[in-house]
Scaffold this active site. Structure first.
Site, PDB file in Angstrom:
ATOM      1  N   HIS A   7      66.997  25.710  45.612  1.00 36.90           N
ATOM      2  CA  HIS A   7      67.103  26.352  46.928  1.00 36.90           C
ATOM      3  C   HIS A   7      68.410  25.932  47.624  1.00 36.90           C
ATOM      4  CE1 HIS A   7      65.056  27.522  50.919  1.00 36.90           C
ATOM      5  NE2 HIS A   7      66.152  26.879  51.307  1.00 36.90           N
ATOM      6  N   GLU A   8      68.715  24.622  47.565  1.00 31.56           N
ATOM      7  CA  GLU A   8      69.907  24.121  48.263  1.00 31.56           C
ATOM      8  C   GLU A   8      71.208  24.520  47.546  1.00 31.56           C
ATOM      9  OE1 GLU A   8      69.287  23.250  51.160  1.00 31.56           O
ATOM     10  OE2 GLU A   8      67.165  22.788  50.919  1.00 31.56           O
ATOM     11  N   GLY A  22      65.111  19.526  52.889  1.00 34.78           N
ATOM     12  CA  GLY A  22      66.414  19.734  52.271  1.00 34.78           C
ATOM     13  C   GLY A  22      67.349  20.438  53.229  1.00 34.78           C
ATOM     14  N   HIS A  80      72.135  27.874  48.587  1.00 34.54           N
ATOM     15  CA  HIS A  80      72.832  27.893  49.890  1.00 34.54           C
ATOM     16  C   HIS A  80      74.335  27.701  49.698  1.00 34.54           C
ATOM     17  CE1 HIS A  80      69.866  28.224  53.063  1.00 34.54           C
ATOM     18  NE2 HIS A  80      69.142  27.208  52.618  1.00 34.54           N
ATOM     19  N   CYS A 121      62.662  27.645  55.044  1.00 33.38           N
ATOM     20  CA  CYS A 121      64.065  27.247  55.181  1.00 33.38           C
ATOM     21  C   CYS A 121      64.351  27.007  56.656  1.00 33.38           C
ATOM     22  CB  CYS A 121      64.952  28.363  54.635  1.00 33.38           C
ATOM     23  SG  CYS A 121      66.715  28.019  54.775  1.00 33.38           S
ATOM     24  N   LEU A 122      65.084  25.945  56.945  1.00 34.02           N
ATOM     25  CA  LEU A 122      65.420  25.641  58.344  1.00 34.02           C
ATOM     26  C   LEU A 122      66.282  26.746  58.965  1.00 34.02           C
ATOM     27  CD1 LEU A 122      66.118  21.795  58.075  1.00 34.02           C
ATOM     28  CD2 LEU A 122      64.068  22.939  58.959  1.00 34.02           C
ATOM     29  N   GLN A 156      74.494  25.318  55.830  1.00 36.13           N
ATOM     30  CA  GLN A 156      73.594  25.595  56.951  1.00 36.13           C
ATOM     31  C   GLN A 156      74.071  24.989  58.270  1.00 36.13           C
ATOM     32  OE1 GLN A 156      70.084  24.219  54.424  1.00 36.13           O
ATOM     33  NE2 GLN A 156      69.114  25.643  55.842  1.00 36.13           N
TER      34      GLN A 156
HETATM   35 NI    NI Z   1      67.200  26.633  53.086  1.00 40.78          NI
END
Ligand code: NI
Length: 167
Positions: A133-134, A46, A137, A91-92, A51
């Protein structure tokens, strides 16, 4: 398509609240394509526009085994939440950190697709976690902010040290 640089926690730009997309146009479709390429390359399941330092309400997700089910959500809105689950998340933007987070077990989300058509999706399990989660963000919240302050400061210290080593 292009790979986009991913912001790393604790970059303050990760805390900006994304604004609604006014019109789903070619610019948004290009953003979706670039975000998908960036997510698959990372690799991740995701990615939120926040991000990649684009503060618009756009997310891409693919939780399938063979990476064949790209889901793009524009202006996602969680309408209903139900139950509770604990899942280990990563998370990236927080590389190398995996921590358990409590989330809703099921969510109903409404969004627009890259053609500008509205749709409603009922999700559970990993997909439900990923959506929550997204969407966090887009609201300027990174998953580690669900953890205790002590854990958060440990993670910040660890990432600062990594950044010094790789800089
Ligand atoms: Ni993330």
């Amino acid at each position: 398509m292009a790979l986009l640089p991913i912001l790393r926690y604790p970059d303050p730009r990760l805390h900006k609240k994304a604004t609604e997309v006014d019109a789903v146009d070619d610019g948004i479709r290009k953003l979706v394509a670039d975000m998908a390429e960036t997510m698959y390359e990372a690799p991740g399941i995701g990615l939120a526009a926040t991000q990649v330092d684009v503060h618009k309400r756009v997310i891409v997700i693919d939780v399938s085994e063979d990476k064949s089910k790209l889901l793009a959500l524009i202006n996602p809105e969680i309408l209903e939440r139900d139950g509770e689950q604990v899942c280990e998340e990563g998370c990236l933007s927080v590389p190398g950190v995996y921590e358990k987070v409590v989330r809703s077990e099921r969510v109903t989300v409404r969004a627009f697709d890259p053609q500008g058509a509205p749709f409603t999706l009922e999700a559970d399990g990993l997909l439900a976690v990923c959506i929550q989660h997204e969407v966090d963000h887009l609201d300027g919240k990174v998953f580690v902010e669900h953890l205790s302050r002590l854990k958060q400061s440990r993670i910040k210290a660890r990432l600062a040290k990594q950044a010094r080593i790789t800089a």
